[in-house]
Scaffold this motif. Structure first.
Motif, PDB file in Angstrom:
ATOM      1  N   LEU A  48       0.827  -1.209   0.000  1.00 52.28           N
ATOM      2  CA  LEU A  48       0.000   0.000   0.000  1.00 52.28           C
ATOM      3  C   LEU A  48       0.860   1.257   0.000  1.00 52.28           C
ATOM      4  O   LEU A  48       0.530   2.244  -0.661  1.00 52.28           O
ATOM      5  N   GLU A  49       1.975   1.223   0.718  1.00 55.52           N
ATOM      6  CA  GLU A  49       2.901   2.362   0.721  1.00 55.52           C
ATOM      7  C   GLU A  49       3.532   2.532  -0.656  1.00 55.52           C
ATOM      8  O   GLU A  49       3.693   3.656  -1.157  1.00 55.52           O
ATOM      9  N   THR A  57       1.009   4.006  -3.080  1.00 60.40           N
ATOM     10  CA  THR A  57       0.839   5.450  -2.876  1.00 60.40           C
ATOM     11  C   THR A  57       1.947   6.237  -3.573  1.00 60.40           C
ATOM     12  O   THR A  57       1.688   7.260  -4.220  1.00 60.40           O
ATOM     13  N   LYS A  58       3.188   5.772  -3.466  1.00 60.92           N
ATOM     14  CA  LYS A  58       4.320   6.457  -4.092  1.00 60.92           C
ATOM     15  C   LYS A  58       4.239   6.376  -5.620  1.00 60.92           C
ATOM     16  O   LYS A  58       4.544   7.342  -6.320  1.00 60.92           O
ATOM     17  N   ARG A 102       1.552   6.114  -7.468  1.00 65.01           N
ATOM     18  CA  ARG A 102       0.481   6.990  -7.939  1.00 65.01           C
ATOM     19  C   ARG A 102       0.832   8.478  -7.799  1.00 65.01           C
ATOM     20  O   ARG A 102       0.310   9.316  -8.521  1.00 65.01           O
ATOM     21  N   ALA A 103       1.729   8.798  -6.874  1.00 62.77           N
ATOM     22  CA  ALA A 103       2.107  10.197  -6.656  1.00 62.77           C
ATOM     23  C   ALA A 103       3.153  10.678  -7.655  1.00 62.77           C
ATOM     24  O   ALA A 103       3.393  11.883  -7.778  1.00 62.77           O
ATOM     25  N   LYS A 146      -9.006  -0.288   0.865  1.00 56.99           N
ATOM     26  CA  LYS A 146      -7.856   0.601   1.010  1.00 56.99           C
ATOM     27  C   LYS A 146      -7.014   0.605  -0.257  1.00 56.99           C
ATOM     28  O   LYS A 146      -6.601   1.659  -0.746  1.00 56.99           O
ATOM     29  N   ASP A 195      -8.928   2.431  -3.080  1.00 53.02           N
ATOM     30  CA  ASP A 195      -8.984   3.875  -2.861  1.00 53.02           C
ATOM     31  C   ASP A 195      -7.637   4.540  -3.119  1.00 53.02           C
ATOM     32  O   ASP A 195      -7.575   5.693  -3.533  1.00 53.02           O
ATOM     33  N   LEU A 196      -6.548   3.818  -2.860  1.00 50.96           N
ATOM     34  CA  LEU A 196      -5.219   4.379  -3.088  1.00 50.96           C
ATOM     35  C   LEU A 196      -4.799   4.303  -4.549  1.00 50.96           C
ATOM     36  O   LEU A 196      -3.776   4.861  -4.926  1.00 50.96           O
ATOM     37  N   GLU A 230      -6.679  17.709  -1.100  1.00 55.12           N
ATOM     38  CA  GLU A 230      -6.095  16.377  -0.925  1.00 55.12           C
ATOM     39  C   GLU A 230      -7.160  15.299  -1.122  1.00 55.12           C
ATOM     40  O   GLU A 230      -8.054  15.126  -0.297  1.00 55.12           O
ATOM     41  N   THR A 244      -8.016  11.092  -2.328  1.00 55.41           N
ATOM     42  CA  THR A 244      -7.485   9.767  -2.600  1.00 55.41           C
ATOM     43  C   THR A 244      -7.525   9.547  -4.111  1.00 55.41           C
ATOM     44  O   THR A 244      -8.151  10.320  -4.853  1.00 55.41           O
ATOM     45  N   TYR A 245      -6.887   8.501  -4.569  1.00 52.05           N
ATOM     46  CA  TYR A 245      -6.835   8.235  -6.009  1.00 52.05           C
ATOM     47  C   TYR A 245      -8.245   8.089  -6.588  1.00 52.05           C
ATOM     48  O   TYR A 245      -8.564   8.656  -7.636  1.00 52.05           O
TER      49      TYR A 245
END
Length: 224
Positions: A61-62, A65-66, A68-69, A92, A95-96, A154, A156-157
């Motif tokens: 999940l971490e 997140t990276k 997608r960012a 989760k 959504d991310l 801010e 979520t994806y």
């Protein structure tokens, strides 16, 4: 043929995934953790990624997140793989920014079927303008960022994708099923209120501008 990155620390599972993908004609690169993955992503962006949640160091999940960012990798289709069966873990991940998920143990045929389906959807996805606006809301597709009155909002994806889809179809009433199909991209086996909950949080984050998202009773939602 498509290049696929497999991020999995279990050697046996990784070998099964590699064997199945290569036999189906795909190019495969393997990674045991996020550190080696991100080193490679600096050099090459894959056509699709298969990402396990339970990994040493940074979990899936971490890493998601990276990925997608980062502007270079934000649009890479991602299938999450998890041994967990709880609804919360799946929600989760989605959504991310995960596009699909597999729960261990899974069959080789299911893996290949989901990979093919996701690659087809990615290739068929229409080009969207780099920036979309509606009133005080600006959606920057390239940066995958949203702004309200010039301030970063801010999201979520999936909240971002939902907002973008609503603006692209401004003035059109969209059913919950249509939104699920277009934003989540597959038959997500979640609660029927998934769209409602995302609309609620999206309105809250947009503040006063969120009032432009209208509820059409017994049908769905629209921006108007």
């Amino acid at each position: 043929m498509a290049d696929i990155f497999v991020v999995e620390d279990d050697v046996n599972i990784r070998e099964i995934e590699r064997y199945a993908l290569k036999n189906s004609g795909y190019e495969v690169e393997e990674f045991e953790c996020g550190a080696t993955l991100f080193e490679r992503l600096e050099q090459k962006v894959p056509d699709l990624m298969i990402l396990d949640i339970m990994l040493p160091g940074e979990d899936g999940l971490e890493i998601l997140t990276k990925v997608r960012a980062n502007e270079r990798t934000a649009q890479v289709p991602i299938i999450m793989v998890t041994a967990k069966t709880s609804e919360l873990d799946k929600v989760k991940g989605l959504d991310l920014g995960a596009d699909d998920y597999l729960t261990k143990p899974f069959g080789v045929m299911e893996l290949i079927s989901r990979v093919r389906a996701l690659l087809r959807r990615a290739q068929a996805k229409p080009q969207v303008a780099s920036k979309l606006t509606y009133g005080d809301i600006v959606v920057d597709n390239d940066r995958h960022a949203a702004y309200v009155c010039g301030e970063v909002c801010e999201l979520t994806y999936k909240e971002f994708e939902l907002l973008k889809y609503l603006i692209l179809n401004k003035g059109i009433v969209l059913s919950r099923n249509k939104i699920m199909d277009q934003v989540w991209g597959f038959d997500y086996e979640g609660e029927s209120r998934t769209v409602d909950m995302h609309i609620k949080t999206l309105r809250q984050k947009l503040g006063e501008s969120g009032s432009c998202i209208k509820t059409v009773r017994n049908v769905g939602y629209m921006i108007s």
